[in-house]
Design an enzyme around this catalytic site. Structure first.
Site, mmCIF file in Angstrom:
data_model
loop_
_atom_site.group_PDB
_atom_site.id
_atom_site.type_symbol
_atom_site.label_atom_id
_atom_site.label_comp_id
_atom_site.label_asym_id
_atom_site.label_seq_id
_atom_site.Cartn_x
_atom_site.Cartn_y
_atom_site.Cartn_z
ATOM 1 N N HIS A 115 -10.743 -5.752 -1.577
ATOM 2 C CA HIS A 115 -11.721 -5.644 -0.477
ATOM 3 C C HIS A 115 -12.914 -4.897 -1.066
ATOM 4 O O HIS A 115 -12.765 -3.764 -1.530
ATOM 5 C CB HIS A 115 -11.139 -4.822 0.671
ATOM 6 C CG HIS A 115 -9.979 -5.482 1.352
ATOM 7 N ND1 HIS A 115 -10.130 -6.577 2.177
ATOM 8 C CD2 HIS A 115 -8.650 -5.206 1.339
ATOM 9 C CE1 HIS A 115 -8.929 -6.946 2.637
ATOM 10 N NE2 HIS A 115 -8.021 -6.137 2.140
ATOM 11 N N GLU B 171 0.795 -1.229 0.000
ATOM 12 C CA GLU B 171 0.000 0.000 0.000
ATOM 13 C C GLU B 171 0.832 1.285 0.000
ATOM 14 O O GLU B 171 0.675 2.125 0.886
ATOM 15 C CB GLU B 171 -0.988 -0.037 1.180
ATOM 16 C CG GLU B 171 -1.907 -1.248 1.088
ATOM 17 C CD GLU B 171 -2.761 -1.490 2.333
ATOM 18 O OE1 GLU B 171 -2.939 -0.562 3.136
ATOM 19 O OE2 GLU B 171 -3.228 -2.631 2.493
ATOM 20 N N ASP C 189 -12.412 -9.764 0.079
ATOM 21 C CA ASP C 189 -13.602 -10.054 0.879
ATOM 22 C C ASP C 189 -14.720 -9.161 0.376
ATOM 23 O O ASP C 189 -14.480 -8.170 -0.303
ATOM 24 C CB ASP C 189 -13.382 -9.947 2.399
ATOM 25 C CG ASP C 189 -12.642 -8.711 2.848
ATOM 26 O OD1 ASP C 189 -12.640 -7.707 2.114
ATOM 27 O OD2 ASP C 189 -12.069 -8.739 3.951
ATOM 28 N N GLU D 76 -6.411 -10.194 -1.278
ATOM 29 C CA GLU D 76 -7.068 -10.019 0.032
ATOM 30 C C GLU D 76 -8.570 -9.883 -0.123
ATOM 31 O O GLU D 76 -9.208 -9.066 0.550
ATOM 32 C CB GLU D 76 -6.530 -8.762 0.731
ATOM 33 C CG GLU D 76 -5.053 -8.743 0.965
ATOM 34 C CD GLU D 76 -4.597 -7.581 1.839
ATOM 35 O OE1 GLU D 76 -5.437 -6.906 2.475
ATOM 36 O OE2 GLU D 76 -3.376 -7.336 1.875
ATOM 37 N N ASN E 204 1.782 -4.770 -3.293
ATOM 38 C CA ASN E 204 0.389 -5.082 -2.986
ATOM 39 C C ASN E 204 -0.366 -3.781 -2.711
ATOM 40 O O ASN E 204 0.074 -2.975 -1.883
ATOM 41 C CB ASN E 204 0.387 -5.990 -1.740
ATOM 42 C CG ASN E 204 -0.959 -6.610 -1.438
ATOM 43 O OD1 ASN E 204 -1.678 -7.039 -2.334
ATOM 44 N ND2 ASN E 204 -1.300 -6.671 -0.156
HETATM 45 O O1 G3I Z 1 -2.384 -8.110 18.736
HETATM 46 C C1 G3I Z 1 -3.195 -7.185 19.449
HETATM 47 C C2 G3I Z 1 -3.670 -7.768 20.706
HETATM 48 O O2 G3I Z 1 -2.548 -8.027 21.520
HETATM 49 C C3 G3I Z 1 -4.647 -6.827 21.370
HETATM 50 O O3 G3I Z 1 -5.173 -7.409 22.518
HETATM 51 C C4 G3I Z 1 -5.789 -6.464 20.420
HETATM 52 C C5 G3I Z 1 -6.747 -5.445 20.988
HETATM 53 O O4 G3I Z 1 -7.299 -4.648 19.969
HETATM 54 O O5 G3I Z 1 -5.244 -5.927 19.256
HETATM 55 C C6 G3I Z 1 -4.392 -6.841 18.605
HETATM 56 O O6 G3I Z 1 -3.908 -6.288 17.423
HETATM 57 C C7 G3I Z 1 -4.832 -6.163 16.370
HETATM 58 C C8 G3I Z 1 -4.355 -7.028 15.224
HETATM 59 O O7 G3I Z 1 -5.155 -6.802 14.088
HETATM 60 C C9 G3I Z 1 -4.359 -8.515 15.543
HETATM 61 O O8 G3I Z 1 -5.660 -8.932 15.841
HETATM 62 C C10 G3I Z 1 -4.868 -4.708 15.961
HETATM 63 O O9 G3I Z 1 -5.460 -3.938 16.997
HETATM 64 C C11 G3I Z 1 -5.661 -4.542 14.707
HETATM 65 O O10 G3I Z 1 -5.516 -3.201 14.243
HETATM 66 C C12 G3I Z 1 -5.113 -5.476 13.641
HETATM 67 O O11 G3I Z 1 -5.892 -5.331 12.474
HETATM 68 C C13 G3I Z 1 -5.339 -5.865 11.297
HETATM 69 C C14 G3I Z 1 -5.159 -4.738 10.286
HETATM 70 O O12 G3I Z 1 -4.670 -5.281 9.066
HETATM 71 C C15 G3I Z 1 -4.205 -3.683 10.796
HETATM 72 O O13 G3I Z 1 -4.049 -2.667 9.892
HETATM 73 C C16 G3I Z 1 -6.282 -6.898 10.738
HETATM 74 O O14 G3I Z 1 -6.352 -8.014 11.639
HETATM 75 C C17 G3I Z 1 -5.806 -7.369 9.369
HETATM 76 O O15 G3I Z 1 -6.780 -8.188 8.786
HETATM 77 C C18 G3I Z 1 -5.588 -6.162 8.476
HETATM 78 O O16 G3I Z 1 -5.111 -6.592 7.237
HETATM 79 C C19 G3I Z 1 -4.824 -5.590 6.266
HETATM 80 C C20 G3I Z 1 -3.679 -6.089 5.411
HETATM 81 O O17 G3I Z 1 -2.580 -6.400 6.229
HETATM 82 C C21 G3I Z 1 -3.288 -5.066 4.345
HETATM 83 N N1 G3I Z 1 -4.432 -4.664 3.552
HETATM 84 C C22 G3I Z 1 -5.603 -4.226 4.291
HETATM 85 C C23 G3I Z 1 -6.020 -5.286 5.328
HETATM 86 C C24 G3I Z 1 -7.266 -4.864 6.059
HETATM 87 O O18 G3I Z 1 -7.029 -3.723 6.848
#
Ligand code: G3I
Length: 315
Positions: A213, A137, A243, A241, A178
């Site tokens: 997405h 990105e 969905d 990715e 990506n």
């Molecule tokens: O790991 C912590 C955990 O310790 C904590 O308790 C919890 C509380 O909120 O947060 C956890 O971290 C989260 C992490 O996902 C793991 O679950 C983050 O807050 C959360 O922001 C994070 O979100 C991820 C996101 O990227 C971050 O930008 C999503 O799971 C993930 O699906 C998403 O994926 C991205 C791709 O990498 C790039 N393209 C877009 C896509 C969707 O945003």
């Protein structure tokens, strides 16, 4: 016990690698892959490719400079590979999920920080990761370069540097850029232009990830995706990715899936399609948006048949 120890993911059955004409995969994440039966069954019985959803992100892998934590990444990658799935590594360089220390680093240090990070990951997973999202990105919503911490220090050259470092550390893994929301329109034009600039400078890029997405109502059509895939040739392209958010009950997400799967099946340079999450229960969109191919109980949706009929083997 090592500080970053995690238990191995219980072995799953072999994924159906031969079922698909091109790899069809999903993002996977450690906790449900370890202990949610519906998630495990859906993943192992369906997908032939896997992308760690968060386990390789900078804040997880290098939370402090030079202090690498690979246990979570190792666990998901080893489980996917043991079941026969191809692994997409995601991402080497992204301006989100960055640990604070990177943002606070001296700009003159960033080149070396980036190089070390990229080389350390690519080297560790040599032979295990088939394809890396080397840069994730880099474009803003309007198609301009995002002025992230790397861009501020190095300009667009941070992308060149990352791809070169990835090639040095693992010449055999394919190197992708990506991008999100660039399936069509101005941002697709900006993506094509960026890729042309990179190729013009001799940057070792093999492919482009189109995330896709989207929503059941406003999804990129087969023709729009086919056009972008053509414009990106001779580079490879993957839908990385996907969905599909269902905004209201009664909306049918299958046409969005069919459009993408058919576009990928027909494009000689499209090398696979991945869903961003195995079941709705664990989707980053939340269960109520019903964005994946399996419901919260792990039941396959009719949309999976749309993907199957486009991308199954021996059509
Ligand atoms: O790991 C912590 C955990 O310790 C904590 O308790 C919890 C509380 O909120 O947060 C956890 O971290 C989260 C992490 O996902 C793991 O679950 C983050 O807050 C959360 O922001 C994070 O979100 C991820 C996101 O990227 C971050 O930008 C999503 O799971 C993930 O699906 C998403 O994926 C991205 C791709 O990498 C790039 N393209 C877009 C896509 C969707 O945003």
């Amino acid at each position: 016990m090592r500080r970053d120890h995690v238990d191995p993911v219980p072995a799953g059955p072999r994924v159906p690698a031969d079922a698909w004409a091109k790899p069809v995969g999903s993002a996977i994440t450690l906790d449900p892959l370890t202990d949610d039966a519906a998630y495990r069954k859906a993943f192992f019985s369906t997908f032939s490719s896997a992308t760690p959803e968060n386990e390789l992100k900078w804040e997880v892998v290098e939370p402090r400079r030079g202090d690498f934590a690979f246990a979570r990444g190792d666990a998901v990658i080893d489980a996917a590979r043991a079941a026969g799935a191809r692994v997409r590594g995601h991402p080497l360089v992204w301006d989100l999920q960055l640990p604070g220390w990177v943002g606070e680093a001296d700009p003159d240090d960033l080149e070396s920080i980036l190089r070390t990070h990229v080389e350390t990951l690519a080297r560790r997973y040599r032979g295990r990761v088939a394809q890396w999202d080397v840069v994730n990105e880099p474009l803003d919503e309007d198609g301009s370069m995002t002025e992230n911490v790397f861009f501020a220090a190095m300009g667009e050259g941070y992308i060149d540097l990352a791809f070169e470092a990835a090639r040095r550390a693992d010449p055999k893994a394919e190197r992708f850029l990506n991008e999100i929301s660039a399936e069509r329109g101005d941002k697709a034009d900006a993506l094509v232009a960026l890729v042309r600039r990179l190729r013009g400078r001799g940057v070792p890029i093999d492919g482009v990830g189109i995330q896709n997405h989207t929503t059941a109502r406003g999804f990129p059509t087969r023709a729009e995706l086919a056009r972008l895939m053509r414009r990106l040739a001779p580079l490879k392209v993957e839908i990385t990715e996907m969905d599909v958010v269902v905004e209201r009950p009664g909306q049918d997400p299958a046409p969005a899936w069919r459009a993408a799967a058919e576009a990928c099946a027909a494009a000689p340079n499209c090398t696979g399609l991945s869903v961003w999450g195995v079941t709705d229960e664990f989707s980053w969109k939340g269960p109520e948006q019903a964005a994946t191919l399996f419901d919260t109980e792990g039941r396959a949706k009719p949309a999976l048949d749309a993907v199957r009929s486009a991308l199954r083997q021996n059509r």
